[in-house]
Design a protein around this motif. Structure first.
Motif, PDB file in Angstrom:
ATOM      1  N   LYS A 119      -5.320  -0.760  -7.992  1.00 42.86           N
ATOM      2  CA  LYS A 119      -5.270   0.480  -8.774  1.00 42.86           C
ATOM      3  C   LYS A 119      -4.048   0.492  -9.683  1.00 42.86           C
ATOM      4  CE  LYS A 119      -8.921   2.526  -6.962  1.00 42.86           C
ATOM      5  NZ  LYS A 119     -10.150   2.700  -7.769  1.00 42.86           N
ATOM      6  N   MET A 120      -2.918  -0.007  -9.158  1.00 46.49           N
ATOM      7  CA  MET A 120      -1.696  -0.083  -9.963  1.00 46.49           C
ATOM      8  C   MET A 120      -1.879  -1.055 -11.123  1.00 46.49           C
ATOM      9  SD  MET A 120       1.166  -0.254  -6.960  1.00 46.49           S
ATOM     10  CE  MET A 120       0.893   0.605  -5.400  1.00 46.49           C
ATOM     11  N   ASN A 121      -2.447  -2.228 -10.831  1.00 45.67           N
ATOM     12  CA  ASN A 121      -2.688  -3.221 -11.890  1.00 45.67           C
ATOM     13  C   ASN A 121      -3.568  -2.651 -12.996  1.00 45.67           C
ATOM     14  OD1 ASN A 121      -1.188  -5.343 -10.804  1.00 45.67           O
ATOM     15  ND2 ASN A 121      -2.915  -6.185  -9.667  1.00 45.67           N
ATOM     16  N   ASP A 122      -4.617  -1.951 -12.597  1.00 42.66           N
ATOM     17  CA  ASP A 122      -5.535  -1.366 -13.584  1.00 42.66           C
ATOM     18  C   ASP A 122      -4.817  -0.345 -14.467  1.00 42.66           C
ATOM     19  OD1 ASP A 122      -7.574  -2.903 -12.567  1.00 42.66           O
ATOM     20  OD2 ASP A 122      -8.494  -1.284 -11.397  1.00 42.66           O
ATOM     21  N   ALA A 158      -6.831   9.846 -12.487  1.00 46.87           N
ATOM     22  CA  ALA A 158      -8.242   9.642 -12.826  1.00 46.87           C
ATOM     23  C   ALA A 158      -8.887   8.582 -11.942  1.00 46.87           C
ATOM     24  CB  ALA A 158      -8.364   9.243 -14.296  1.00 46.87           C
ATOM     25  N   ALA A 159      -8.099   7.606 -11.487  1.00 49.98           N
ATOM     26  CA  ALA A 159      -8.652   6.479 -10.737  1.00 49.98           C
ATOM     27  C   ALA A 159      -8.656   6.680  -9.235  1.00 49.98           C
ATOM     28  CB  ALA A 159      -7.870   5.203 -11.071  1.00 49.98           C
ATOM     29  N   PHE A 178       0.878  -1.167   0.000  1.00 48.13           N
ATOM     30  CA  PHE A 178       0.000   0.000   0.000  1.00 48.13           C
ATOM     31  C   PHE A 178       0.914   1.214   0.000  1.00 48.13           C
ATOM     32  CE2 PHE A 178      -2.927   2.916   2.461  1.00 48.13           C
ATOM     33  CZ  PHE A 178      -3.826   3.079   1.428  1.00 48.13           C
ATOM     34  N   LEU A 179       0.953   1.942  -1.120  1.00 49.23           N
ATOM     35  CA  LEU A 179       1.902   3.039  -1.284  1.00 49.23           C
ATOM     36  C   LEU A 179       1.265   4.329  -0.791  1.00 49.23           C
ATOM     37  CD1 LEU A 179       4.721   3.637  -2.263  1.00 49.23           C
ATOM     38  CD2 LEU A 179       3.824   3.925  -4.568  1.00 49.23           C
ATOM     39  N   GLN A 203      -2.117   6.889  -1.194  1.00 47.66           N
ATOM     40  CA  GLN A 203      -3.089   5.813  -0.930  1.00 47.66           C
ATOM     41  C   GLN A 203      -3.349   4.941  -2.169  1.00 47.66           C
ATOM     42  OE1 GLN A 203      -6.581   6.805   1.326  1.00 47.66           O
ATOM     43  NE2 GLN A 203      -5.532   8.386   2.506  1.00 47.66           N
ATOM     44  N   LEU A 204      -2.263   4.424  -2.733  1.00 47.98           N
ATOM     45  CA  LEU A 204      -2.367   3.552  -3.902  1.00 47.98           C
ATOM     46  C   LEU A 204      -2.352   2.099  -3.478  1.00 47.98           C
ATOM     47  CD1 LEU A 204      -0.104   4.929  -6.779  1.00 47.98           C
ATOM     48  CD2 LEU A 204      -2.586   4.845  -6.667  1.00 47.98           C
TER      49      LEU A 204
END
Length: 512
Positions: free
Chosen positions: A388-391, A447-448, A376-377, A383-384
Motif C-alpha cells: 500500500k505504501m509503495n502504491d 482512498a486505498a 506492517f505499520l 494496518q498499512l
C-alpha cells in the motif's frame, strides 16, 4: 555466435516443450514427505517424531499439528546454535558447508542461516527452470550469446572452521558451473573484491570490454552501479556502454519504486523479470511476460504453508502467534495477504521467512511479495502494508513528476503527545513542497485503505513528510550494515530505530 545463440534458444524451447508442469498439490506433498524422510534421524526429526508423521493418514495435517512455528531467533536458539558449536545431524543430515549471512532489514547483527549441498543444488535447478522460462519471452537468438552481469555480494567467502560464510548471492556465484563462467561478469577476480566501492569501480573500468545482454541484482545497488559506469565513461545511458542489454532480473524488493529512476538510465525499456531468491532458498520467479507475478517452485526442496496476515495472528516483534491458523497451497485464496512459512532442504522447519505474499493467480500458483511482517505499520490501527505504501509513493511520483526510489516511515508522537506518521522520502529529481506531499500521501492512503482512514479520524493525528536525497538511504545502509549484496532498506521503523535514523540524517545534513 548467432548460430550458437540459435542453438541455445532452440534447446530452451525444446526443453520447455518437453518439461510438463507438475500437479502442485501432489508435488508439495512429495516435497514434504522427502524432507521428513531425509531428516527423520536428525535431532530435530527425532524430537518431533517425523517417523510417526510419515506414517499418519494425513501427513500435511500431522506435520502442522506436531511441529510449531519458528522464526529465526527461535530456531537459532533452540537448534541452529548447536551447529555453530560443531554438532552434526541437527535439523538436516550432516553439517552445512555454508552459512548465509543476512542482516535482514531490521538490525545490525547478522543472521547465520545454514545452506546445505542440497540447497545449493536446489537453487541451481531453479535457476535452470528460470532460464527455461525465457522461451516464453520474445528474445532474439543473439541474446543467448551475450554476457550476464550478476551484481551480488563478494564471492570471497569467509572460511570459519569447517564451513564458509557469506551472503547467499556470493555463495551462489561461487558455485557457478565451469561452462557458465565465460558468460558470467564481472568475473571471478572482480567478484572477490570485498569492498563494494572498489568492486563497482573495477566494474566501471571494465564495462566497455563486455557485451552484456542481461543483468541481475537488487534495484537500489544496480542503480548505483549503472550510475558509476555512466559517470566513469561520461555516458548518458547504459545502452551507450552495453547496446545489447535487454533483460534485467530483479529480486529482494518490489521493483516498482525504482522503475522511474531506471527509465532515466536506459535508452530503451528493459525486459524486467522478478525473482524471489532469499538466504533461505530460491522460491519463485516470473515465468511469463504478461505479469509481474512470480510462479512458486513447488517441486524443488521447499514446502510452503501460509498464515493469514491479520493483526490478531501477528505478535509485536513480527512473529506468528502459536494459535494462528495455517492454510495449505490447495486452499489459498486470491488477493489475500499471507505470511509465508517454509520447510527446506537446508533444515528450516515451518520457518517464518518474514515476507508476506498474495496470490494473483491461484491456478498458476503465482504470487507477489506484498511486504514484511515487521514492515506492517499498525501502531494506532492503520494496518498499512508495504505494498500500500509503495502504491501511494508511486502515485506521488506521477502527480508531482518526481522520482522517489527510497522511503521510510514510522509512527511517532508529536509535541502534543499524539501519534503521527512521519515519512522520509528520498527524492531524486523534481521539486514538491513537503506539506503538499504529506497531504497527497495522506489522501492516497485513505482512498486505498479503509483502516487507515478510520485511524486518521481517531488516534492518528497527522502526516509529516521530510524530503532528503536518496544518497542518505544508501549511506545509512553502508553505516548500519554494508553496501551492496542482499542489503535492503527498512521501509518501516519503530520509534527507537527511527530516532537513530533521524540523528543520522541530521549528521549527514551537517556534513554538507
Amino acid at each position: 555466435m548467432a548460430v550458437i545463440g540459435s542453438i541455445i534458444k532452440g534447446l530452451i524451447h525444446a526443453r520447455d516443450a518437453v518439461v510438463s508442469e507438475p500437479d502442485a498439490v501432489e508435488a508439495q506433498e512429495k516435497v514434504l514427505r522427502d524432507l521428513l524422510e531425509k531428516a527423520k534421524d536428525t535431532a530435530f526429526g527425532q524430537n518431533y517424531n517425523f517417523e510417526e508423521i510419515l506414517g499418519s493418514e494425513n501427513v500435511k495435517k500431522a506435520f502442522a499439528e506436531k511441529v510449531p512455528y519458528f522464526n529465526y531467533n527461535k530456531i537459532n536458539e533452540e537448534w541452529w546454535s548447536r551447529m555453530h558449536a560443531g554438532e552434526e545431524n541437527v535439523t538436516w543430515p550432516g553439517k552445512p558447508p555454508y552459512f548465509a549471512l543476512s542482516s535482514g532489514t531490521t538490525g545490525k547483527s547478522s543472521k547465520r542461516i545454514p545452506v546445505t549441498d542440497d540447497m545449493v543444488e536446489a537453487i541451481r535447478q531453479t535457476g535452470i527452470k528460470q532460464v527455461g522460462s525465457l522461451a516464453n519471452y520474445e528474445l532474439p537468438s543473439d541474446f543467448f550469446t551475450k554476457e550476464i552481469m550478476m551484481l551480488g555480494s563478494s564471492t570471497d567467502l569467509n572460511k570459519v572452521e569447517d564451513h564458509e560464510e557469506g551472503e547467499i548471492s556470493g555463495i551462489s556465484a561461487s558455485n557457478i558451473p565451469f561452462w557458465f563462467r565465460n558468460f558470467y561478469k564481472p568475473g571471478v577476480e572482480i567478484s572477490q573484491i570485498e569492498n563494494w566501492d572498489e568492486r563497482v569501480l573495477e566494474i566501471a573500468k571494465e564495462a566497455k570490454n563486455w557485451d552484456i545482454g542481461a543483468m541481475s541484482g537488487i534495484p537500489s545497488w544496480t542503480e548505483l552501479m549503472i550510475k558509476k559506469i555512466l559517470e566513469y565513461h561520461n555516458a548518458q545511458n547504459i545502452h551507450e556502454i552495453w547496446p545489447n542489454l535487454m533483460v534485467y532480473t530483479t529480486g529482494g524488493v518490489a521493483f516498482e519504486p525504482y522503475e522511474k529512476a531506471f527509465e532515466k538510465l536506459v535508452a530503451h525499456p528493459l525486459v524486467v523479470i522478478d525473482t524471489y531468491l532469499a538466504s533461505e532458498g530460491f522460491m519463485a520467479f516470473q515465468s511469463r511476460p504478461e505479469t509481474h507475478s512470480m510462479k512458486l517452485v513447488v517441486d524443488n526442496g521447499i514446502y510452503f504453508e501460509f498464515v493469514p496476515f491479520k493483526p490478531e495472528y501477528i505478535a509485536e516483534d513480527g512473529s506468528i502467534k502459536p494459535e494462528a491458523p495455517v492454510v495449505l497451497l490447495e486452499d489459498v485464496e486470491p488477493e489475500v495477504d499471507y505470511v509465508l512459512l517454509i520447510s527446506t532442504v537446508s533444515g528450516a522447519w515451518r520457518y517464518l521467512i518474514g515476507d508476506t505474499v498474495k496470490f494473483t493467480d491461484v491456478e498458476r500458483h503465482e504470487i507477489r511479495i506484498t511486504g514484511r511482517t515487521k514492515f506492517f505499520l499498525n501502531v494506532v490501527g492503520s494496518q498499512l502494508s508495504v505494498n500500500k505504501m509503495n502504491d501511494a509513493v508511486k502515485e506521488l511520483e506521477q502527480q508531482f513528476d518526481i522520482t522517489i526510489p527510497e522511503f521510510t516511515v514510522a509512527a511517532v508522537k508529536n509535541s502534543e503527545g499524539d501519534y503521527i506518521h512521519k515519512w522520509y522520502l528520498g527524492i531524486e529529481e523534481g521539486k514538491a513542497g513537503e506539506e503538499e506531499l504529506a497531504e497527497a500521501l495522506d489522501k492516497e492512503l485513505k482512498a486505498a485503505n479503509k483502516n487507515y482512514g478510520v485511524a486518521r479520524s481517531k488516534a492518528l493525528k497527522g502526516v509529516e513528510v521530510v524530503a532528503v536525497s536518496p544518497k542518505v538511504f544508501t549511506e545509512w545502509s553502508a553505516t548500519n550494515k554494508k553496501k551492496g549484496g542482499q542489503v535492503k532498506m527498512e521501509k518501516v521503523m519503530n520509534e527507537e530505530k527511527f530516532a537513530e535514523w533521524e540523528e543520522f540524517v541530521s549528521s549527514m545534513n551537517n556534513k554538507q
